[in-house]
Write a protein that holds these residues in place. Structure first.
Motif, mmCIF file in Angstrom:
data_model
loop_
_atom_site.group_PDB
_atom_site.id
_atom_site.type_symbol
_atom_site.label_atom_id
_atom_site.label_comp_id
_atom_site.label_asym_id
_atom_site.label_seq_id
_atom_site.Cartn_x
_atom_site.Cartn_y
_atom_site.Cartn_z
ATOM 1 N N ASP A 156 11.133 -35.531 1.937
ATOM 2 C CA ASP A 156 11.681 -34.293 2.446
ATOM 3 C C ASP A 156 11.095 -33.256 1.858
ATOM 4 O OD1 ASP A 156 13.649 -35.980 3.948
ATOM 5 O OD2 ASP A 156 15.070 -35.984 2.098
ATOM 6 N N GLY A 157 11.133 -32.249 2.850
ATOM 7 C CA GLY A 157 10.532 -30.942 2.281
ATOM 8 C C GLY A 157 9.781 -29.965 3.654
ATOM 9 N N TYR A 158 8.767 -29.524 3.341
ATOM 10 C CA TYR A 158 8.204 -28.707 4.496
ATOM 11 C C TYR A 158 6.909 -29.112 4.582
ATOM 12 C CZ TYR A 158 12.338 -26.052 3.238
ATOM 13 O OH TYR A 158 13.680 -25.847 2.971
ATOM 14 N N ARG B 101 10.481 -27.163 8.426
ATOM 15 C CA ARG B 101 11.105 -28.156 7.650
ATOM 16 C C ARG B 101 10.926 -29.446 8.198
ATOM 17 N NH1 ARG B 101 13.569 -30.196 4.171
ATOM 18 N NH2 ARG B 101 15.781 -30.427 3.462
ATOM 19 N N LEU C 124 7.318 -30.450 -1.357
ATOM 20 C CA LEU C 124 8.394 -30.939 -1.913
ATOM 21 C C LEU C 124 9.779 -30.251 -1.839
ATOM 22 C CD1 LEU C 124 7.491 -33.292 -4.832
ATOM 23 C CD2 LEU C 124 7.781 -33.830 -2.383
ATOM 24 N N GLN C 125 10.875 -30.668 -1.325
ATOM 25 C CA GLN C 125 11.814 -29.733 -1.080
ATOM 26 C C GLN C 125 12.484 -29.218 -2.460
ATOM 27 O OE1 GLN C 125 15.355 -31.184 1.372
ATOM 28 N NE2 GLN C 125 16.510 -31.031 -0.264
ATOM 29 N N GLU C 126 12.346 -29.961 -3.316
ATOM 30 C CA GLU C 126 12.754 -29.347 -4.816
ATOM 31 C C GLU C 126 11.826 -28.128 -5.422
ATOM 32 O OE1 GLU C 126 11.419 -33.615 -5.563
ATOM 33 O OE2 GLU C 126 12.467 -32.395 -4.107
ATOM 34 N N ASP C 127 10.409 -28.065 -4.670
ATOM 35 C CA ASP C 127 9.652 -27.257 -5.202
ATOM 36 C C ASP C 127 9.502 -25.870 -4.245
ATOM 37 O OD1 ASP C 127 8.750 -28.851 -7.270
ATOM 38 O OD2 ASP C 127 7.160 -29.756 -5.984
ATOM 39 N N ALA C 128 10.503 -26.162 -3.413
ATOM 40 C CA ALA C 128 10.554 -24.912 -2.273
ATOM 41 C C ALA C 128 11.682 -23.872 -2.856
ATOM 42 C CB ALA C 128 10.927 -25.384 -1.016
ATOM 43 N N ALA D 145 6.546 -21.167 -2.978
ATOM 44 C CA ALA D 145 6.387 -22.619 -3.683
ATOM 45 C C ALA D 145 6.377 -22.265 -5.174
ATOM 46 C CB ALA D 145 5.335 -23.432 -3.201
ATOM 47 N N PRO E 75 1.736 -27.474 -2.395
ATOM 48 C CA PRO E 75 2.043 -28.540 -1.290
ATOM 49 C C PRO E 75 0.772 -29.270 -1.715
ATOM 50 C CG PRO E 75 1.441 -26.616 -0.151
ATOM 51 C CD PRO E 75 1.633 -26.163 -1.754
#
Length: 394
Positions: free
Chosen positions: A55-57, A88, A104-108, A117, A121
């Motif tokens: 999950d992320g971008y 997304r 990654l979602q947690e890095d966005a 970021a 990525p």
């Protein structure tokens, strides 16, 4: 009287009497426990396109990025991304054209349509098209047993059917005056019949289509009738009556039914009085009556025989080295298969190894293969073992 055969020679002789059965096409969803007769070839690639593994971008080029939309599993973003664009994306969703990495979602960090970021990525989170397999790849080789994972793989490859060998028809006959068919209504001096039910399940696990008779009394004519009633079976398995006592009637009954003895007795413990006889294409396997002896010989002979007829690539079980968690004594005069339990520290042989004792067998996960005359083995020694829960296939 000829000396008993060693295990491998006896297995080889038995398997040489049998051939894989005819083949036909089966639905993949109904192919469990069948053995593939033809290669299963992928009709599509998996995955068919590049997907996100997280999950992320999905991003194009370096950031910051402008958020243009979303790609979900089954609902891809269908426009081309340019440098500085992102969408997304969810796990398993298609990577948009132009995307070259996943953030990654947690890095966005997202503010409206602006994406930045905390960590770069990476393309490492892209599942490339054909990562699992490509169209035209061989998914399953002939002789492979169909199970849950193999069914899933064949379906993923776009296959709705497989060509496999027919299930061998196996007849189970247990004999003995002392046996009572109903374990809930068993009065002394009778005992509940257990071998028939036990061998039936083992035969089904090996891939057989099984019929089982009620216990047959120690009467030669009754045993001959029971054998003749199973004339359509490819393999007839008889438990009990294969030894040399006055009530051990299997050999004379087989002779009366026109079967010729191929071999009798194998140099193993438990299970020495095993016999094999033939009449035309029909094969009879006579197993000892003691439950543990019947189980061990069923494991070492009946299941491989069924696998052979079912078209398995590997028929006999394979031993794997496992560590002893407790010492075992020196070996006896015959090669012995010792019931043992698996612990976090290794395997421990059961205290009771009597061939009638079912509780140690039910608690066992492995059979330790002890050579005749083997030296005592200390704790920590690696010994050859057969894994019972996998049918001997590690």
């Amino acid at each position: 009287m000829t000396p008993p055969l060693n295990l491998e020679d006896a297995q080889t002789r038995l398997l040489a009497l049998l051939q894989p059965l005819a083949v036909r096409t089966y639905p993949v969803d109904g192919s469990a426990r069948l053995y593939v007769a033809e290669k299963v070839v992928a009709r599509r690639s998996q995955p068919p396109v590049d997907l996100s593994a997280m999950d992320g971008y999905a991003t194009c080029g370096g950031g910051p990025w402008f958020l243009k939309g979303e790609s979900r599993a089954g609902a891809p973003y269908d426009k081309l991304l340019g440098k500085g664009d992102a969408v997304r994306i969810s796990t398993g969703a298609q990577m948009p054209l132009g995307a070259d990495a996943v953030l990654l979602q947690e890095d966005a960090q997202v503010e409206g349509t602006d994406l930045t970021a905390n960590a770069p990525p990476t393309a490492r989170f892209i599942r490339r098209a054909g990562l699992d397999f490509a169209s035209g790849d061989i998914l399953l080789e002939p002789g492979t047993r169909m199970g849950a994972a193999q069914i899933a793989l064949a379906r993923a490859g776009g296959c709705g059917s497989v060509v496999a060998h027919e299930r061998p028809r196996v007849a189970i006959i247990e004999c003995g005056d002392e046996l009572c068919a109903d374990p809930q209504d068993c009065r002394d001096p009778q005992i509940p019949a257990v071998n028939g039910a036990m061998l039936t399940e083992m035969a089904r696990e090996a891939g057989g289509e099984v019929t089982a008779t009620a216990p047959v009394p120690d009467d030669a004519d009754a045993l001959v009738r029971a054998i003749e009633s199973q004339a359509e079976a490819a393999l007839i398995v008889i438990s009990g009556g294969a030894s040399v006592g006055p009530h051990d009637l299997v050999k004379p009954a087989l002779e009366a039914a026109g079967f010729a003895l191929d071999f009798w007795r194998v140099a193993i413990k438990p299970g020495k009085p095993l016999l094999v006889a033939t009449r035309g294409d029909a094969v009879v396997l006579g197993l000892p009556g003691n439950p543990v002896s019947s189980f061990v010989t069923g494991f070492l002979f009946m299941m491989p025989a069924i696998r052979r007829m079912a078209g398995a690539r590997d028929c006999v079980p394979r031993a794997v080295p496992l560590r002893l968690a407790a010492p075992v004594p020196e070996g006896g005069k015959r090669r012995e298969f010792v019931r043992a339990a698996w612990t976090g520290d290794g395997v421990i042989a059961a205290d009771v190894q009597d061939s009638s004792a079912l509780r140690p067998l039910a608690q066992a996960q492995v059979l330790i293969d002890r050579a005749a005359g083997a030296d005592p083995a200390k704790t920590g020694t690696f010994v050859p073992c057969y894994l019972l829960e996998s049918g001997g296939y590690a």
